[in-house]
Design an enzyme around this catalytic site. Structure first.
Site, PDB file in Angstrom:
ATOM      1  N   HIS A   1      62.020  66.152  66.140  1.00 39.79           N
ATOM      2  CA  HIS A   1      62.441  66.307  64.750  1.00 39.79           C
ATOM      3  C   HIS A   1      63.143  65.013  64.358  1.00 39.79           C
ATOM      4  O   HIS A   1      63.930  64.485  65.143  1.00 39.79           O
ATOM      5  CB  HIS A   1      63.397  67.502  64.659  1.00 39.79           C
TER       6      HIS A   1
ATOM      7  N   ARG B   1      67.074  65.961  53.019  1.00 40.19           N
ATOM      8  CA  ARG B   1      66.157  65.024  52.357  1.00 40.19           C
ATOM      9  C   ARG B   1      65.466  65.687  51.165  1.00 40.19           C
ATOM     10  O   ARG B   1      65.276  65.067  50.126  1.00 40.19           O
ATOM     11  CB  ARG B   1      65.137  64.500  53.369  1.00 40.19           C
TER      12      ARG B   1
END
Ligand code: FAD
Length: 598
Positions: free
Chosen positions: A237, A257
């Site tokens: 990740h 994000r």
């Protein structure tokens, strides 16, 4: 001192995460006498950490969604290496498994019409993840656990399995375990074992995984004659915490994000614009202005490059750090503070706010976070029959993260929780049938029990003076730096040499003290499994001379069609591991046609 307790069951389930609990319930419902064994407390399995949701084509938000679309997304996400039959069963059955959870008391978030709500996630064409806020795993575990306990299924917790037994015909006959607190031994006589032990993240220095993930089930299966498939595919990740050391690897959700956070290097540059691959150029913004407009107007602007697929972002971060443009603690900066108001961040990302404040003393509304790639999930695992979840070893079943095949070279978010439910149920049911049909059951032999006890006690007898913690750190360093996110032959060859040396040293591990709660001893036993799994990953990764999904090679940077239908299987070869190439099973025409549509 070598006395032990002994129990007889039809089915024992090793692991009490989503897969293990669902398997135990199914085996019980099919009439078997079942026990669950888990090395942490009930309710503490890794599944509890899952946040995003359970992927299931229920069509609640988009009526266009159905199992065929989910199947296609899953296969594409895995770059077509998935076992098609597993992906098909998963897509067809996951909606029923979610509805069933609701019948058993799970409280999902709802749509305005009162249906189970579904949220968007990467790689899924439609909003598909059934969820409970950002604590879906907790609700899943709570529901299954309550049901398992209500059904009266026996649970042995804080109890670690170290060995599986087989009879003269090489069928499963039981398991050997010890209580972590007292160090005393337990022998289980059982003709069926379901492995549901989860992943392998603790072989890496930086991981989002909990302490339990030492690949025990992978190693137990290998040592019992089963094969592990797709071990070269490990998912990193892009954003885990990097500081302070005690929390390194803990997940920083993609939502940061999604809600406007951007990645910057030590020069303050928003570097993702430098890493937009050809393949995604058409759909990715190429200026900061356009990327920033996207948050408010998604129809007329393209996505920010920070939201490229996980492997792309993880590779870019890795490259910046390698180029010497990293943050002080070896990551990059994830900045939402300069882009969104305090009020917005606190409302949208309360748990991230809390996580950084508590663990790193960082106020994410005022300063940037330091983040870097973290080992998150293993696609590889025990090769099983798609319908029954049985391995090639009669009586040995596997489900959940420890099983392989379902996700191919890359798993889509949300597809793990559904995998646990679909294949946990199948494994439990078939294990129960297999066990109750088996009339002759020889008890585990005294010789086998003695050998298992000796192996477990060996670290007390050996006097080589090797320390388990030192060895674990060295292994984690090797895997992190030589078989990590970007790979090349010379580094992986070096890793295999290092692993061989560590294996020799592991035979000289020495632990002090007694069997009563002794973490050094527990680790000494876990390390054998971590080494076995690491060798599989390094060997398979060296063998696959292409880049695909979770496997990226510097020396073979593109996908290669000649590898498109080949699976690598790891099998035990004494104390070592051998690799076998196998062709993927051919997909039937009616499924193949699904990929011709655009
Ligand atoms: P686990 O839940 O890990 O259970 C393993 C069990 O095996 C434990 O009970 C353990 O004690 C036991 N065990 C292990 N070894 C032994 C042994 N030797 N003897 C006895 N017992 C043993 N996936 C999604 O689909 N959606 C998400 O939103 C999502 N979010 C995630 C967020 C985070 C932070 C992380 C780390 C992962 C996330 N995942 C998500 C992935 C998903 O959570 C896991 O893949 C999944 O929970 C694994 O479940 P499992 O039942 O296979 O194993």
């Amino acid at each position: 001192p070598n006395s032990f307790e002994r129990h007889r069951y039809d089915v024992i389930v090793v692991g009490a995460g989503g897969a293990g609990l669902r398997a135990a319930i199914a085996a019980h419902d099919a009439g078997a006498k079942v026990a669950i064994i888990c090395k942490s407390l009930l309710g503490k399995a890794h599944t509890v950490m899952a946040e995003g949701g359970i992927a299931a084509a229920m069509g609640n938000v988009w009526s266009e969604d159905n199992w065929k679309v989910h199947f296609r997304d899953t296969m594409r996400g895995g770059k077509m290496l998935n076992h098609w039959r597993m992906a098909q069963l998963h897509a067809q059955e996951s909606a029923n498994r979610v509805h069933e959870l609701e019948e058993w008391g799970a409280l999902f978030d709802r749509t305005a019409e009162g249906l189970i709500s579904q949220r968007d996630f990467g790689g899924h064409r439609y909003a598909r993840l059934a969820h409970v806020g950002d604590r879906t795993g907790l609700e899943l575990i709570r529901t299954l656990q309550q049901r398992a306990v209500a059904l009266g299924i026996d649970v042995f917790m804080e109890c670690t399995v170290t060995k599986l037994f087989r009879d003269d015909e090489q069928r499963i006959s039981g398991a050997f375990a010890y209580w972590r607190e007292s160090g005393r031994f337990i022998v289980f006589d059982a003709p069926a074992v379901v492995l549901a032990t989860g992943g392998i993240g603790k072989s890496y220095k930086v991981t989002s995984n909990s302490w339990e993930y030492t690949g025990d089930g992978h190693a137990l299966a290998l040592d019992s004659g089963a094969s592990l498939v797709n071990m070269e595919f490990v998912q990193f990740h892009p954003t885990g915490m990097v500081w302070p050391p005690s929390v390194k690897g803990i997940l920083v959700t993609e939502s940061v994000r999604g809600d406007g956070g951007v990645l910057r290097n030590s020069e303050g540059r928003r570097f993702m614009f430098d890493y937009i691959p050809e393949y995604f150029k058409a759909e990715t913004a190429d200026t900061e202005e356009e990327a920033d407009r996207w948050y408010d107007d998604k129809s007329n602007n393209r996505r920010p490059p920070e939201l490229l697929p996980r492997d792309e972002v993880a590779r870019a971060i890795n490259a910046e750090v390698k180029a010497g443009r990293g943050s002080p603690h070896g990551g990059v900066f994830l900045d939402i503070a300069s882009r969104r108001s305090t009020e917005y961040i606190e409302r949208r990302l309360p748990s991230m706010h809390h996580q950084f404040k508590e663990l790193a003393d960082v106020d994410i509304t005022a300063e940037a976070m330091e983040v870097g790639p973290t080992c998150h999930y293993v696609m590889g695992g025990v090769a099983v029959d798609a319908d029954t979840a049985e391995s090639v070893v009669p009586g040995l079943y596997a489900a959940g993260e420890v099983a392989g095949g379902m996700h191919g070279s890359n798993r889509l978010g949300g597809n793990s929780l559904s995998d646990l439910l679909v294949f946990g149920r199948r494994a439990g049911e078939h294990a129960a049938h297999g066990a109750t049909e088996r009339e002759q059951r020889a008890p585990v032999s005294d010789d086998d029990i003695r050998a298992a006890a000796e192996a477990a006690l060996a670290p007390f007898e050996q006097d080589g003076g090797e320390n388990p913690y030192t060895l674990q750190h060295e292994l984690q360093d090797v895997m992190h730096s030589l078989v990590g996110i970007i790979r090349q032959a010379s580094e992986m060859e070096k890793a295999l040499e290092e692993i061989a040396r560590l294996k020799e040293r592991a035979a000289k591990l020495t632990v002090e003290g007694h069997r009563q709660y002794n973490p050094g001893w527990h680790l000494a036993l876990d390390i054998r499994n971590m080494l076995r799994v690491s060798e599989c990953i390094a060997l398979a990764a060296l063998e696959r001379t292409e880049s695909r999904g979770g496997h990226t090679r510097d020396d073979f940077p593109t996908t290669d069609d000649s590898w498109a239908t080949v699976n690598l299987h790891c099998i035990a070869d004494g104390d070592s591991v051998a690799i076998r190439h196998e062709q993927l099973p051919a997909m039937p025409d009616e499924l193949r046609e699904l990929f011709q549509e655009t």
